[in-house]
Design a protein around this motif. Structure first.
Motif, mmCIF file in Angstrom:
data_model
loop_
_atom_site.group_PDB
_atom_site.id
_atom_site.type_symbol
_atom_site.label_atom_id
_atom_site.label_comp_id
_atom_site.label_asym_id
_atom_site.label_seq_id
_atom_site.Cartn_x
_atom_site.Cartn_y
_atom_site.Cartn_z
ATOM 1 N N LEU A 1 31.582 38.874 45.568
ATOM 2 C CA LEU A 1 32.417 38.922 44.488
ATOM 3 C C LEU A 1 33.877 39.998 44.927
ATOM 4 C CD1 LEU A 1 30.723 39.334 41.173
ATOM 5 C CD2 LEU A 1 32.014 37.208 42.186
ATOM 6 N N PHE A 2 33.395 40.699 45.795
ATOM 7 C CA PHE A 2 34.084 41.957 46.376
ATOM 8 C C PHE A 2 34.744 41.720 47.773
ATOM 9 C CE2 PHE A 2 31.835 43.482 42.889
ATOM 10 C CZ PHE A 2 32.730 43.929 41.977
ATOM 11 N N GLU A 3 34.335 40.621 48.445
ATOM 12 C CA GLU A 3 34.459 40.615 49.867
ATOM 13 C C GLU A 3 35.893 40.260 50.051
ATOM 14 O OE1 GLU A 3 33.836 36.957 52.911
ATOM 15 O OE2 GLU A 3 32.374 37.303 51.544
ATOM 16 N N SER A 4 36.750 41.093 51.027
ATOM 17 C CA SER A 4 38.111 41.186 51.494
ATOM 18 C C SER A 4 38.827 41.171 50.180
ATOM 19 C CB SER A 4 38.235 40.165 52.335
ATOM 20 O OG SER A 4 38.253 38.837 51.880
ATOM 21 N N VAL A 5 38.634 41.870 48.914
ATOM 22 C CA VAL A 5 39.456 41.767 47.859
ATOM 23 C C VAL A 5 40.737 42.484 47.895
ATOM 24 C CG1 VAL A 5 39.831 42.541 45.430
ATOM 25 C CG2 VAL A 5 37.912 41.407 46.131
ATOM 26 N N LEU A 6 40.614 43.610 48.615
ATOM 27 C CA LEU A 6 42.023 44.234 48.866
ATOM 28 C C LEU A 6 43.052 43.412 49.828
ATOM 29 C CD1 LEU A 6 40.947 48.074 49.184
ATOM 30 C CD2 LEU A 6 42.349 46.910 47.467
ATOM 31 N N ALA A 7 42.387 42.977 50.926
ATOM 32 C CA ALA A 7 43.268 42.153 51.858
ATOM 33 C C ALA A 7 44.014 41.085 51.296
ATOM 34 C CB ALA A 7 42.404 41.957 52.929
ATOM 35 N N ALA B 1 45.689 32.878 42.952
ATOM 36 C CA ALA B 1 45.054 31.692 42.986
ATOM 37 C C ALA B 1 44.858 31.207 44.406
ATOM 38 C CB ALA B 1 45.642 30.768 42.016
ATOM 39 N N ALA B 2 45.922 31.229 45.078
ATOM 40 C CA ALA B 2 45.985 30.824 46.639
ATOM 41 C C ALA B 2 45.096 31.800 47.635
ATOM 42 C CB ALA B 2 47.392 30.846 47.169
ATOM 43 N N MET B 3 44.684 33.035 47.075
ATOM 44 C CA MET B 3 43.933 33.931 47.851
ATOM 45 C C MET B 3 42.417 33.884 47.077
ATOM 46 S SD MET B 3 45.410 35.232 50.338
ATOM 47 C CE MET B 3 45.953 33.852 50.792
ATOM 48 N N ASP B 4 42.126 33.288 46.256
ATOM 49 C CA ASP B 4 40.676 32.779 45.537
ATOM 50 C C ASP B 4 40.470 34.085 44.835
ATOM 51 O OD1 ASP B 4 38.499 31.525 44.940
ATOM 52 O OD2 ASP B 4 37.415 32.542 46.513
ATOM 53 N N LEU B 5 41.591 34.678 43.914
ATOM 54 C CA LEU B 5 41.394 35.873 43.006
ATOM 55 C C LEU B 5 41.491 35.586 41.723
ATOM 56 C CD1 LEU B 5 43.376 38.217 45.100
ATOM 57 C CD2 LEU B 5 40.806 38.212 45.064
ATOM 58 N N TRP C 1 53.593 47.430 38.811
ATOM 59 C CA TRP C 1 55.059 47.571 39.196
ATOM 60 C C TRP C 1 55.486 49.097 39.174
ATOM 61 C CZ3 TRP C 1 57.205 45.073 43.195
ATOM 62 C CH2 TRP C 1 56.616 43.496 43.004
ATOM 63 N N ILE C 2 55.051 49.881 38.311
ATOM 64 C CA ILE C 2 55.038 51.268 38.133
ATOM 65 C C ILE C 2 54.646 52.234 39.101
ATOM 66 C CG2 ILE C 2 54.980 53.567 36.665
ATOM 67 C CD1 ILE C 2 55.458 51.557 34.007
ATOM 68 N N THR C 3 53.185 51.858 39.370
ATOM 69 C CA THR C 3 52.497 52.456 40.491
ATOM 70 C C THR C 3 52.770 52.173 41.638
ATOM 71 O OG1 THR C 3 50.612 50.871 40.360
ATOM 72 C CG2 THR C 3 50.234 52.840 38.962
ATOM 73 N N VAL C 4 53.343 51.006 42.007
ATOM 74 C CA VAL C 4 53.858 50.489 43.427
ATOM 75 C C VAL C 4 55.163 51.175 43.763
ATOM 76 C CG1 VAL C 4 54.884 48.658 44.541
ATOM 77 C CG2 VAL C 4 52.661 48.127 43.398
ATOM 78 N N TRP C 5 55.972 51.385 42.776
ATOM 79 C CA TRP C 5 57.421 52.098 42.882
ATOM 80 C C TRP C 5 56.849 53.575 43.128
ATOM 81 C CZ3 TRP C 5 60.086 49.607 38.178
ATOM 82 C CH2 TRP C 5 60.771 48.242 38.641
ATOM 83 N N LEU C 6 56.170 54.268 42.486
ATOM 84 C CA LEU C 6 55.779 55.568 42.521
ATOM 85 C C LEU C 6 54.923 56.070 43.613
ATOM 86 C CD1 LEU C 6 55.265 56.627 38.872
ATOM 87 C CD2 LEU C 6 57.610 56.778 40.221
ATOM 88 N N ALA C 7 53.745 55.390 43.868
ATOM 89 C CA ALA C 7 52.812 55.788 44.706
ATOM 90 C C ALA C 7 52.092 54.703 45.303
ATOM 91 C CB ALA C 7 51.981 57.108 44.394
ATOM 92 N N TRP C 8 52.314 53.669 45.879
ATOM 93 C CA TRP C 8 51.388 52.525 46.503
ATOM 94 C C TRP C 8 50.388 53.125 47.450
ATOM 95 C CZ3 TRP C 8 51.388 51.505 51.538
ATOM 96 C CH2 TRP C 8 52.292 51.664 52.179
ATOM 97 N N PRO C 9 50.664 53.929 48.244
ATOM 98 C CA PRO C 9 49.755 54.329 49.177
ATOM 99 C C PRO C 9 48.313 55.117 48.318
ATOM 100 C CG PRO C 9 51.793 55.312 50.080
ATOM 101 C CD PRO C 9 52.019 54.771 48.564
ATOM 102 N N ILE C 10 48.792 55.944 47.434
ATOM 103 C CA ILE C 10 47.710 56.415 46.396
ATOM 104 C C ILE C 10 46.771 55.342 45.865
ATOM 105 C CG2 ILE C 10 47.353 57.989 44.255
ATOM 106 C CD1 ILE C 10 49.761 59.465 45.581
ATOM 107 N N SER C 11 47.600 54.266 45.296
ATOM 108 C CA SER C 11 46.959 53.499 44.762
ATOM 109 C C SER C 11 46.020 52.625 45.479
ATOM 110 C CB SER C 11 47.988 52.384 44.041
ATOM 111 O OG SER C 11 47.165 51.350 43.405
ATOM 112 N N LEU C 12 46.242 52.450 46.776
ATOM 113 C CA LEU C 12 45.441 51.751 47.889
ATOM 114 C C LEU C 12 44.319 52.681 48.158
ATOM 115 C CD1 LEU C 12 47.917 49.905 50.208
ATOM 116 C CD2 LEU C 12 46.446 48.783 48.553
#
Length: 166
Positions: free
Chosen positions: A14-20, A86-90, A113-124
């Motif tokens: 269920l979690f295989e390569s979810v981030l990618a 959907a294209a990425m099977d998520l 979008w707020i977290t992406v604008w403020l600190a996407w590296p921290i979210s990742l």
């Protein structure tokens, strides 16, 4: 850990390569939204000449509403996934008792979008540290991103176990 949520140790598929897959889904969805915003902008610029500039004033309001509508229509659909997801099977699922509809559908992309604008590296980074690969906006909105194809089998197995235990 909640017992009704999938566990990465017992259901790693269920979690295989979810981030990618999430990153690729982001790029697909971004391309779609850029295209839609460009089309709306062109229509708005042309309409602005006929409305004496009124359409130009409306563009900063109309474009975000249409993009929010994209999320509402796709995440609120039975597939619970944007076109990129959907294209990425998520699939997006809930982690708390509340159903995944209404405000939850709108809160997830807004917080994203707020977290992406403020600190996407921290979210990742947080996603790398959580066992279910949840990002900041998932934790705030109470959602979880999983692989769709193995998830269907997982929930069917969970339902079968629950009915045999009852």
């Amino acid at each position: 850990m909640r017992p009704d949520l999938p566990d990465p140790a017992s259901a790693p598929e269920l979690f295989e390569s979810v981030l990618a897959r999430r990153v690729m889904a982001f790029f697909i969805d971004s391309a779609i939204m850029i295209f839609v915003a460009a089309v709306i902008s062109i229509i708005g610029v042309v309409a602005g000449f006929f409305t004496l500039g009124l359409a130009w004033v409306a563009l900063p309001i109309v474009i975000p509403l249409i993009l929010l509508g994209y999320y509402a229509a796709t995440l609120g659909s039975p597939s619970r996934a944007t076109i990129g997801m959907a294209a990425m099977d998520l699939v997006l699922t809930r982690t708390r008792g509340a159903p995944l509809d209404g405000w939850k559908i709108l809160i997830h992309p807004l917080v994203f979008w707020i977290t992406v604008w403020l600190a996407w590296p921290i979210s990742l980074l947080i996603a790398l540290l959580t066992p279910r690969r949840e990002m900041v906006h998932d934790l705030i909105a109470g959602t979880l991103m999983l692989r769709r194809s193995p998830m269907v089998r997982h929930w069917q197995n969970q339902a079968g176990r629950a009915s045999t235990q009852a």
